[in-house]
Design a protein around this motif. Structure first.
Motif, PDB file in Angstrom:
ATOM      1  N   PRO A  47       0.805  -1.234   0.000  1.00 33.89           N
ATOM      2  CA  PRO A  47       0.000   0.000   0.000  1.00 33.89           C
ATOM      3  C   PRO A  47       0.833   1.276   0.000  1.00 33.89           C
ATOM      4  O   PRO A  47       0.455   2.265  -0.636  1.00 33.89           O
ATOM      5  N   ALA A  48       1.978   1.298   0.680  1.00 32.06           N
ATOM      6  CA  ALA A  48       2.802   2.516   0.717  1.00 32.06           C
ATOM      7  C   ALA A  48       3.343   2.864  -0.653  1.00 32.06           C
ATOM      8  O   ALA A  48       3.460   4.048  -1.012  1.00 32.06           O
ATOM      9  N   LEU A  49       3.690   1.855  -1.461  1.00 30.34           N
ATOM     10  CA  LEU A  49       4.177   2.124  -2.816  1.00 30.34           C
ATOM     11  C   LEU A  49       3.046   2.616  -3.704  1.00 30.34           C
ATOM     12  O   LEU A  49       3.233   3.550  -4.507  1.00 30.34           O
ATOM     13  N   VAL A  50       1.859   2.029  -3.565  1.00 31.96           N
ATOM     14  CA  VAL A  50       0.691   2.488  -4.333  1.00 31.96           C
ATOM     15  C   VAL A  50       0.401   3.956  -4.009  1.00 31.96           C
ATOM     16  O   VAL A  50       0.189   4.773  -4.916  1.00 31.96           O
ATOM     17  N   ASP A  70       3.340  13.368 -10.135  1.00 28.75           N
ATOM     18  CA  ASP A  70       2.828  14.053 -11.318  1.00 28.75           C
ATOM     19  C   ASP A  70       3.566  13.620 -12.581  1.00 28.75           C
ATOM     20  O   ASP A  70       3.028  13.681 -13.680  1.00 28.75           O
ATOM     21  N   ALA A  71       4.831  13.216 -12.432  1.00 30.91           N
ATOM     22  CA  ALA A  71       5.622  12.742 -13.564  1.00 30.91           C
ATOM     23  C   ALA A  71       5.509  11.223 -13.650  1.00 30.91           C
ATOM     24  O   ALA A  71       5.324  10.538 -12.637  1.00 30.91           O
ATOM     25  N   MET A  72       5.625  10.696 -14.875  1.00 33.27           N
ATOM     26  CA  MET A  72       5.572   9.246 -15.046  1.00 33.27           C
ATOM     27  C   MET A  72       6.795   8.606 -14.385  1.00 33.27           C
ATOM     28  O   MET A  72       7.880   9.175 -14.423  1.00 33.27           O
ATOM     29  N   PRO A  73       6.571   7.430 -13.777  1.00 36.54           N
ATOM     30  CA  PRO A  73       5.331   6.654 -13.685  1.00 36.54           C
ATOM     31  C   PRO A  73       4.429   7.193 -12.576  1.00 36.54           C
ATOM     32  O   PRO A  73       4.907   7.654 -11.541  1.00 36.54           O
ATOM     33  N   PHE A  74       3.124   7.135 -12.811  1.00 37.40           N
ATOM     34  CA  PHE A  74       2.194   7.504 -11.756  1.00 37.40           C
ATOM     35  C   PHE A  74       0.901   6.719 -11.909  1.00 37.40           C
ATOM     36  O   PHE A  74       0.587   6.182 -12.981  1.00 37.40           O
ATOM     37  N   LEU A  75       0.165   6.644 -10.805  1.00 39.83           N
ATOM     38  CA  LEU A  75      -1.156   6.030 -10.769  1.00 39.83           C
ATOM     39  C   LEU A  75      -2.207   7.108 -10.611  1.00 39.83           C
ATOM     40  O   LEU A  75      -2.031   8.041  -9.818  1.00 39.83           O
ATOM     41  N   PRO A  79      -1.962   3.439 -21.240  1.00 45.32           N
ATOM     42  CA  PRO A  79      -2.467   3.396 -19.858  1.00 45.32           C
ATOM     43  C   PRO A  79      -2.965   1.998 -19.534  1.00 45.32           C
ATOM     44  O   PRO A  79      -3.644   1.351 -20.335  1.00 45.32           O
ATOM     45  N   TYR A  80      -2.602   1.525 -18.355  1.00 45.06           N
ATOM     46  CA  TYR A  80      -2.886   0.144 -17.969  1.00 45.06           C
ATOM     47  C   TYR A  80      -3.783   0.136 -16.745  1.00 45.06           C
ATOM     48  O   TYR A  80      -3.474   0.765 -15.731  1.00 45.06           O
ATOM     49  N   GLN A  81      -4.904  -0.568 -16.854  1.00 36.32           N
ATOM     50  CA  GLN A  81      -5.841  -0.667 -15.744  1.00 36.32           C
ATOM     51  C   GLN A  81      -5.393  -1.777 -14.799  1.00 36.32           C
ATOM     52  O   GLN A  81      -5.485  -2.969 -15.117  1.00 36.32           O
ATOM     53  N   VAL A 123       8.367 -16.951  -1.996  1.00 39.51           N
ATOM     54  CA  VAL A 123       8.016 -16.163  -3.177  1.00 39.51           C
ATOM     55  C   VAL A 123       8.832 -14.877  -3.148  1.00 39.51           C
ATOM     56  O   VAL A 123       8.815 -14.147  -2.155  1.00 39.51           O
ATOM     57  N   LEU A 124       9.544 -14.593  -4.242  1.00 42.30           N
ATOM     58  CA  LEU A 124      10.390 -13.411  -4.315  1.00 42.30           C
ATOM     59  C   LEU A 124       9.697 -12.355  -5.166  1.00 42.30           C
ATOM     60  O   LEU A 124       9.424 -12.570  -6.352  1.00 42.30           O
ATOM     61  N   VAL A 125       9.380 -11.226  -4.520  1.00 34.64           N
ATOM     62  CA  VAL A 125       8.705 -10.135  -5.215  1.00 34.64           C
ATOM     63  C   VAL A 125       9.718  -9.025  -5.505  1.00 34.64           C
ATOM     64  O   VAL A 125      10.720  -8.882  -4.797  1.00 34.64           O
ATOM     65  N   SER A 126       9.446  -8.268  -6.555  1.00 40.64           N
ATOM     66  CA  SER A 126      10.399  -7.229  -6.937  1.00 40.64           C
ATOM     67  C   SER A 126       9.678  -5.987  -7.415  1.00 40.64           C
ATOM     68  O   SER A 126       8.515  -6.029  -7.838  1.00 40.64           O
ATOM     69  N   LEU A 127      10.400  -4.884  -7.348  1.00 34.21           N
ATOM     70  CA  LEU A 127       9.924  -3.636  -7.915  1.00 34.21           C
ATOM     71  C   LEU A 127       9.734  -3.822  -9.408  1.00 34.21           C
ATOM     72  O   LEU A 127      10.547  -4.468 -10.071  1.00 34.21           O
ATOM     73  N   SER A 128       8.666  -3.287  -9.973  1.00 38.00           N
ATOM     74  CA  SER A 128       8.389  -3.470 -11.394  1.00 38.00           C
ATOM     75  C   SER A 128       9.305  -2.558 -12.209  1.00 38.00           C
ATOM     76  O   SER A 128       9.047  -1.357 -12.350  1.00 38.00           O
ATOM     77  N   SER A 129      10.377  -3.132 -12.754  1.00 37.19           N
ATOM     78  CA  SER A 129      11.367  -2.312 -13.465  1.00 37.19           C
ATOM     79  C   SER A 129      10.823  -1.577 -14.692  1.00 37.19           C
ATOM     80  O   SER A 129      11.350  -0.519 -15.038  1.00 37.19           O
ATOM     81  N   PRO A 130       9.793  -2.072 -15.395  1.00 32.45           N
ATOM     82  CA  PRO A 130       9.240  -1.267 -16.486  1.00 32.45           C
ATOM     83  C   PRO A 130       8.682   0.090 -16.047  1.00 32.45           C
ATOM     84  O   PRO A 130       8.479   0.970 -16.880  1.00 32.45           O
ATOM     85  N   LEU A 131       8.448   0.271 -14.734  1.00 37.11           N
ATOM     86  CA  LEU A 131       8.043   1.592 -14.250  1.00 37.11           C
ATOM     87  C   LEU A 131       9.127   2.635 -14.511  1.00 37.11           C
ATOM     88  O   LEU A 131       8.835   3.830 -14.618  1.00 37.11           O
ATOM     89  N   GLY A 132      10.376   2.211 -14.573  1.00 38.32           N
ATOM     90  CA  GLY A 132      11.469   3.149 -14.837  1.00 38.32           C
ATOM     91  C   GLY A 132      12.014   3.834 -13.601  1.00 38.32           C
ATOM     92  O   GLY A 132      12.803   4.785 -13.719  1.00 38.32           O
ATOM     93  N   ILE A 133      11.639   3.376 -12.418  1.00 40.06           N
ATOM     94  CA  ILE A 133      12.058   4.055 -11.184  1.00 40.06           C
ATOM     95  C   ILE A 133      13.573   4.016 -11.027  1.00 40.06           C
ATOM     96  O   ILE A 133      14.194   4.988 -10.601  1.00 40.06           O
ATOM     97  N   GLU A 134      14.199   2.894 -11.379  1.00 40.32           N
ATOM     98  CA  GLU A 134      15.652   2.786 -11.229  1.00 40.32           C
ATOM     99  C   GLU A 134      16.396   3.769 -12.137  1.00 40.32           C
ATOM    100  O   GLU A 134      17.512   4.188 -11.816  1.00 40.32           O
ATOM    101  N   HIS A 135      15.794   4.137 -13.258  1.00 45.31           N
ATOM    102  CA  HIS A 135      16.427   5.075 -14.187  1.00 45.31           C
ATOM    103  C   HIS A 135      16.120   6.534 -13.843  1.00 45.31           C
ATOM    104  O   HIS A 135      16.729   7.439 -14.404  1.00 45.31           O
ATOM    105  N   ASP A 136      15.177   6.770 -12.958  1.00 46.79           N
ATOM    106  CA  ASP A 136      14.738   8.122 -12.610  1.00 46.79           C
ATOM    107  C   ASP A 136      15.757   8.766 -11.673  1.00 46.79           C
ATOM    108  O   ASP A 136      16.029   8.234 -10.591  1.00 46.79           O
TER     109      ASP A 136
END
Length: 286
Positions: free
Chosen positions: A12-15, A22-27, A39-41, A61-74
């Motif tokens: 929930p904290a990441l959501v 305001d800049a991509m990525p955003f929900l 845009p993805y629902q 179960v190993l969960v990870s940050l969704s790299s297609p969001l581009g956060i690592e490149h931001d």
């Protein structure tokens, strides 16, 4: 123990943090906006922690940050990475996590700290940060820390570049993602392994099927392919034909199960080699 080496679950904290951007990525509510994708629902149930926990049959179960969001490149993504780590570490069993790290401004000290956590399996980096020998050299400080810690690297597709015109929703997963994985696999074999001889590494989505090109690689003057016992191939979104073809080239001991849930479902453990779910992931994670 049965493993699933690759899932995504947004605490929930990441959501909340993605909704404040305001800049991509955003929900916006549950609609995800990315630079290079339609845009993805998002299905809220897919990130309901208790519902996901109840649906799990794997022991870890190993969960990870969704790299297609581009956060690592931001360049400003460090705050979101910190939120990811803090919130994912609080997830209940069977969920453990892959750490994330900025590839815009690598911070080996921050990575060293998070890798000390028992629930952190290793580091995930986007394939877009590993797509050439120069790119691998740039993130060398992170790889050195990871190798020293004795934990593995997971290579995951990164953000898709914006393209003109309308493209179907599945396009990023089948075109840029696969190409990114293929390119990072080639770069690793050209430059990465020489610099990091003991680092264990797993390529998501069977490395975009890159090992199947070993004959063409040789025919065009590239290095002969030799199976590397510290390179693993995660299965997400692939099934019998692709898994069997890659296993014939790299050996069945190199294949590890990952589902990419909630975007795909886990494999049926009764229909595949048991080691994909147990012994092989255990060797990757040690």
């Amino acid at each position: 123990m049965r493993f699933d080496c690759h899932q995504h679950l947004w605490p929930p904290a990441l959501v909340a943090a993605l909704r404040q951007r305001d800049a991509m990525p955003f929900l916006r509510d549950w609609t995800l906006h990315l630079e290079g994708e339609n845009p993805y629902q998002v299905d809220p149930a897919a990130h309901d922690v208790e519902r996901r926990r109840a649906a799990e049959s794997a022991g870890r179960v190993l969960v990870s940050l969704s790299s297609p969001l581009g956060i690592e490149h931001d360049p400003g993504g460090a705050e979101l990475i910190d939120i990811w780590h803090a919130s994912a570490l609080d997830l209940p069993d069977p969920f453990h996590l892959w750490a994330a790290a900025s590839v815009a401004a690598p911070d080996p000290a921050a990575l060293t700290k998070i890798l000390r956590e028992d629930r952190v399996a290793g580091l995930q980096l986007p394939a877009t940060a590993l797509g050439s020998p120069d790119a691998i050299a740039f993130v060398e400080p992170l790889l050195t820390v990871l190798e020293r810690a004795g934990k593995p690297l997971l290579v995951h597709p990164g953000p898709a570049a914006a393209e003109p015109g309308e493209l179907p929703g599945w396009w990023p997963a089948l075109v840029p993602y696969v190409a990114q994985m293929h390119r990072s696999w080639m770069a690793w074999h050209v430059a990465g392994r020489h610099s990091h001889p003991s680092l264990r590494i797993a390529f998501v989505a069977l490395a975009g099927l890159a090992p199947l090109h070993h004959e063409r690689l040789s025919a065009r003057g590239g290095p002969a392919f030799v199976a590397d016992p510290n390179v693993f191939y995660e299965t997400s979104s692939y099934r019998t034909d692709a898994i069997a073809a890659v296993a014939r080239v790299v050996g069945p001991a190199a294949v590890v199960h990952g589902s990419d849930r909630p975007y795909a479902e886990p494999l049926d453990p009764f229909a595949y080699h048991d080691a994909y779910f147990t012994a092989n992931p255990a060797r990757l994670l040690r």
